[in-house]
Design a protein around this motif. Structure first.
Motif, PDB file in Angstrom:
ATOM      1  N   ASN A 196       0.802  -1.217   0.000  1.00 36.10           N
ATOM      2  CA  ASN A 196       0.000   0.000   0.000  1.00 36.10           C
ATOM      3  C   ASN A 196       0.841   1.276   0.000  1.00 36.10           C
ATOM      4  O   ASN A 196       0.342   2.353   0.227  1.00 36.10           O
ATOM      5  CB  ASN A 196      -0.977  -0.002   1.178  1.00 36.10           C
ATOM      6  N   ILE A 197       2.148   1.122  -0.261  1.00 30.85           N
ATOM      7  CA  ILE A 197       3.019   2.297  -0.301  1.00 30.85           C
ATOM      8  C   ILE A 197       3.717   2.338  -1.652  1.00 30.85           C
ATOM      9  O   ILE A 197       4.182   1.318  -2.150  1.00 30.85           O
ATOM     10  CB  ILE A 197       4.127   2.209   0.776  1.00 30.85           C
ATOM     11  N   THR A 198       3.779   3.533  -2.246  1.00 27.01           N
ATOM     12  CA  THR A 198       4.650   3.702  -3.397  1.00 27.01           C
ATOM     13  C   THR A 198       5.931   4.328  -2.881  1.00 27.01           C
ATOM     14  O   THR A 198       5.981   5.517  -2.594  1.00 27.01           O
ATOM     15  CB  THR A 198       3.991   4.583  -4.466  1.00 27.01           C
ATOM     16  N   ALA A 199       6.948   3.510  -2.710  1.00 25.98           N
ATOM     17  CA  ALA A 199       8.187   3.981  -2.080  1.00 25.98           C
ATOM     18  C   ALA A 199       8.973   4.873  -3.031  1.00 25.98           C
ATOM     19  O   ALA A 199       9.571   5.865  -2.624  1.00 25.98           O
ATOM     20  CB  ALA A 199       9.030   2.798  -1.634  1.00 25.98           C
ATOM     21  N   PRO A 236      14.354  13.322   3.348  1.00 27.59           N
ATOM     22  CA  PRO A 236      14.074  12.944   4.734  1.00 27.59           C
ATOM     23  C   PRO A 236      13.868  11.437   4.886  1.00 27.59           C
ATOM     24  O   PRO A 236      13.871  10.707   3.905  1.00 27.59           O
ATOM     25  CB  PRO A 236      12.782  13.695   5.047  1.00 27.59           C
ATOM     26  N   ASN A 237      13.659  10.990   6.100  1.00 22.73           N
ATOM     27  CA  ASN A 237      13.380   9.578   6.365  1.00 22.73           C
ATOM     28  C   ASN A 237      12.183   9.128   5.551  1.00 22.73           C
ATOM     29  O   ASN A 237      11.173   9.818   5.475  1.00 22.73           O
ATOM     30  CB  ASN A 237      13.035   9.357   7.847  1.00 22.73           C
ATOM     31  N   GLY A 238      12.319   7.966   4.937  1.00 21.36           N
ATOM     32  CA  GLY A 238      11.186   7.407   4.207  1.00 21.36           C
ATOM     33  C   GLY A 238      10.979   8.008   2.833  1.00 21.36           C
ATOM     34  O   GLY A 238       9.991   7.724   2.167  1.00 21.36           O
ATOM     35  N   ALA A 239      11.928   8.849   2.371  1.00 22.44           N
ATOM     36  CA  ALA A 239      11.753   9.514   1.073  1.00 22.44           C
ATOM     37  C   ALA A 239      11.845   8.531  -0.093  1.00 22.44           C
ATOM     38  O   ALA A 239      11.277   8.759  -1.156  1.00 22.44           O
ATOM     39  CB  ALA A 239      12.812  10.605   0.907  1.00 22.44           C
ATOM     40  N   GLY A 240      12.583   7.448   0.108  1.00 24.88           N
ATOM     41  CA  GLY A 240      12.745   6.484  -0.984  1.00 24.88           C
ATOM     42  C   GLY A 240      14.191   6.363  -1.449  1.00 24.88           C
ATOM     43  O   GLY A 240      14.463   5.741  -2.478  1.00 24.88           O
ATOM     44  N   LYS A 241      15.127   6.929  -0.686  1.00 27.84           N
ATOM     45  CA  LYS A 241      16.543   6.878  -1.075  1.00 27.84           C
ATOM     46  C   LYS A 241      17.069   5.444  -1.084  1.00 27.84           C
ATOM     47  O   LYS A 241      17.633   4.973  -2.071  1.00 27.84           O
ATOM     48  CB  LYS A 241      17.399   7.714  -0.096  1.00 27.84           C
ATOM     49  N   THR A 242      16.877   4.773   0.036  1.00 23.74           N
ATOM     50  CA  THR A 242      17.388   3.406   0.140  1.00 23.74           C
ATOM     51  C   THR A 242      16.744   2.506  -0.903  1.00 23.74           C
ATOM     52  O   THR A 242      17.416   1.714  -1.556  1.00 23.74           O
ATOM     53  CB  THR A 242      17.132   2.852   1.552  1.00 23.74           C
ATOM     54  N   THR A 243      15.441   2.651  -1.076  1.00 22.21           N
ATOM     55  CA  THR A 243      14.748   1.821  -2.060  1.00 22.21           C
ATOM     56  C   THR A 243      15.344   2.031  -3.447  1.00 22.21           C
ATOM     57  O   THR A 243      15.554   1.067  -4.195  1.00 22.21           O
ATOM     58  CB  THR A 243      13.240   2.140  -2.046  1.00 22.21           C
ATOM     59  N   THR A 244      15.635   3.285  -3.790  1.00 19.40           N
ATOM     60  CA  THR A 244      16.240   3.575  -5.095  1.00 19.40           C
ATOM     61  C   THR A 244      17.591   2.872  -5.230  1.00 19.40           C
ATOM     62  O   THR A 244      17.851   2.176  -6.221  1.00 19.40           O
ATOM     63  CB  THR A 244      16.430   5.100  -5.267  1.00 19.40           C
ATOM     64  N   VAL A 245      18.440   3.036  -4.210  1.00 16.64           N
ATOM     65  CA  VAL A 245      19.771   2.423  -4.277  1.00 16.64           C
ATOM     66  C   VAL A 245      19.672   0.899  -4.325  1.00 16.64           C
ATOM     67  O   VAL A 245      20.404   0.231  -5.054  1.00 16.64           O
ATOM     68  CB  VAL A 245      20.630   2.881  -3.073  1.00 16.64           C
ATOM     69  N   ARG A 246      18.740   0.342  -3.557  1.00 20.58           N
ATOM     70  CA  ARG A 246      18.596  -1.115  -3.548  1.00 20.58           C
ATOM     71  C   ARG A 246      18.108  -1.652  -4.892  1.00 20.58           C
ATOM     72  O   ARG A 246      18.476  -2.750  -5.288  1.00 20.58           O
ATOM     73  CB  ARG A 246      17.650  -1.552  -2.425  1.00 20.58           C
ATOM     74  N   MET A 247      17.295  -0.881  -5.560  1.00 20.21           N
ATOM     75  CA  MET A 247      16.866  -1.327  -6.896  1.00 20.21           C
ATOM     76  C   MET A 247      18.049  -1.297  -7.858  1.00 20.21           C
ATOM     77  O   MET A 247      18.211  -2.209  -8.675  1.00 20.21           O
ATOM     78  CB  MET A 247      15.717  -0.467  -7.411  1.00 20.21           C
TER      79      MET A 247
END
Ligand SMILES: Nc1ncnc2c1ncn2[C@@H]1O[C@H](COP(=O)(O)OP(=O)(O)OP(=O)(O)O)[C@@H](O)[C@H]1O
Ligand SMILES: [Mg+2]
Lengths: 244, 279
Positions: B13-16, B35-46
């Protein structure tokens, strides 16, 4: 294949470092089972014309290789995914995921084989009830691979460590009691026996004893174990290519 | 060159990460700030293929990357946000395994391990278990590991999180050396000074969306070079001005605790997202 070497080298380094705890840990429960069921009950019992001790030793090897292989791989994968995050280092690295799967299964199976070797040494010190044949060794090794692969699957799919314990108590523990480890499955009710005959540990137990079996029956046990292993391995290698 | 095209990650239910686009040129240090939860880590992990993407594309030198393209993956080095070193192995052993996995021939591998240990000042601790390392040492070892196989692109997710000022400086110095060596770097941070100190260009990301991409200097000039900060009734408000005179004029009429200071990336962020970056 260089990836496989890297993975196994890493496992070996950690094994050397944990050598004593692994060794003692692998010995405790089989020795307790041998004392309780072998010496404790054994003298007064006979099963299928052999002493209970001679009956239980292959059972304990089957059960122990199952537990050690399963637990090593399941815990290693689960902890590496959920806590240490070392799983990610492998996903990032250029190791092929099929090779990774194979390497982890081999490592877990080796833990199982190591514990089996320890039991065999201990048992040989006290009795001459155990006769090792190439078939016996092959089945024991196959059993290690099947349950290491099962552990890989569980470690990969289950997302909390407490659920891992549940899986063990719902699946692994019942199998160790129902699949002919402590008594022949012939004593089971008919209905249950059909189901039990589908489980891999049953075939390991029958094969390790293989008393009075035909060559076809012996091949069947090996075939069932091999089929379990191949299905699990193919499934896991595929899941690994896309898992989070 | 690293091209990120319409990159999207949806969880239940989240678009990271929501349709992010950017390009990192060779030799550039690009910062993802948010900020926290912005999607930085998700981007790097992809990008590092740990997390499968929902949509979009990640292209390295014209080739789309995915987890099973082993040859392309050798070109990337990754320092994840969370420590993922093998804790029951020594620093040297961690590097050795990495070198083997990245198919480095033995002589080259051993030589490079010594070099990276030297570079990160860990030579004396190389035979100690990682368990016994401080946070900063672990971080440095992770950087050493990511660089061992001489990647063309380095991905760093919050390289200095949880480090004291001294350790952070040291890592910044390492980064600057790498930059002068021509490495292409993507780093994420929520420390604004870090982005200012290290990055050629910064992408501001919030709620999974890229808000703006520019050089730190341009971003600050756009907002106004001077900030007037006013603390009143338990709340801080900021206004931005192009010249010091304007700022002083405005500040003269304010009540509360007033401060005039040069604008920084945090101000940029604040203005663009209407929220403070927690640091
Ligand atoms: N595995 C996951 N399952 C569900 N939601 C997730 C998952 N991973 C991340 N998210 C969500 O995606 C969003 C972006 O998270 P992400 O970790 O990318 O943020 P971040 O910018 O790195 O933040 P931080 O500065 O705290 O590290 C968050 O809302 C987070 O809750
Ligand atoms: Mg993050």
């Amino acid at each position: 294949m260089i990836g496989l070497y890297g993975l196994l080298w890493q496992e070996f380094v950690v094994f050397k470092r944990k050598f004593f705890t692994v060794t003692i840990g692998a010995l405790i429960s089989p020795i307790l089972y041998l004392i309780a069921f072998g010496w404790g009950l054994g003298n007064s019992l006979e099963i299928d014309g052999m002493s209970y001790m001679a009956f239980i030793i292959p059972g304990i090897i089957a059960m122990n290789t199952m537990m050690v292989s399963f637990n090593s791989t399941a815990n290693s994968i689960n902890i590496s995914r959920l806590y240490y995050k070392t799983f990610e280092e492998y996903m990032v690295s250029p190791i092929n995921m099929t090779v990774y799967t194979l390497g982890k299964i081999i490592a877990g199976a080796l833990y199982g084989a190591y514990s089996a070797a320890l039991i065999i040494i201990v048992v040989s010190l006290f009795t001459s009830d155990l006769v090792l044949t190439p078939y016996f060794i092959m089945i024991a090794v196959l059993n290690c691979f099947v349950f290491s692969a099962a552990g890989f699957f569980v470690g990969l799919m289950i997302n909390s460590h407490s659920d891992m314990a549940k899986f063990s108590s719902f699946v692994i523990t019942p199998m160790s009691f129902l699949c002919g480890t402590f008594f022949p499955i012939a004593k089971m009710p008919e209905l249950l026996r059909g189901f039990i005959y589908l489980l891999p540990l049953t075939h390991t137990n029958l094969a390790l004893r293989s008393a009075g079996e035909t060559a076809v029956q012996m091949m069947l046990h090996a075939g069932v174990l091999l089929a379990y292993f191949i299905v699990l391995f193919v499934l896991e290698a595929r899941v690994c290519k896309n898992v989070e | 060159m690293l091209d990120i095209i319409d990159l999207t990650k949806k969880y239940k239910n989240i678009t990271a990460v929501n349709g992010v686009n950017f390009t990192i040129y060779d030799g550039e240090v690009f910062g993802l700030l948010g900020p926290n939860g912005a999607g930085k880590t998700t981007t790097v992990r992809m990008i590092s293929t740990i997390t499968p993407k929902t949509a979009g594309d990640i292209v390295i030198n014209g080739e789309s990357i995915n987890r099973n393209l082993t040859v392309l993956k050798i070109k990337i080095g990754v320092v994840p946000q969370h420590n993922n070193l093998e804790k029951e192995m020594t620093a040297w052993e961690n590097l050795e395994v990495h070198g083997i996995l990245y198919r480095m021939p033995k002589v080259k591998r051993r030589q490079k391990i010594e070099e990276m240990l030297e570079f990160t000042e860990l030579t004396e601790r190389k035979d100690h278990l990682v368990n016994t390392f401080s946070g900063g040492m672990k971080r440095k070892l992770m950087i050493a590991r990511a660089l061992l196989h001489e990647p063309e692109i380095l991905l760093l997710d919050e390289p200095t999180v949880g480090l004291d000022a001294g350790a952070r400086r040291k890592i910044w110095d390492l980064m600057k050396q790498l930059k002068s060596g021509g490495l292409t770097v993507l780093l994420t941070t929520h420390y604004i000074e870090e982005a200012e100190a290290l990055c050629d260009r910064v992408g501001l990301i919030n709620n999974g969306k890229m808000i703006r991409i520019d050089t730190p200097k341009n971003l600050i000039e756009d907002v106004g070079e001077f900030t007037v900060e006013c603390f009143k009734d338990g709340k801080t408000t900021e206004e931005f001005f192009d010249t010091r005179e304007e700022a002083i004029d405005y500040a003269a009429d304010l009540e509360g605790i007033v401060q005039i200071r040069p604008a920084n990336l945090e101000d940029v962020f604040l203005k663009m997202t209407n929220r403070r970056v927690e640091s």
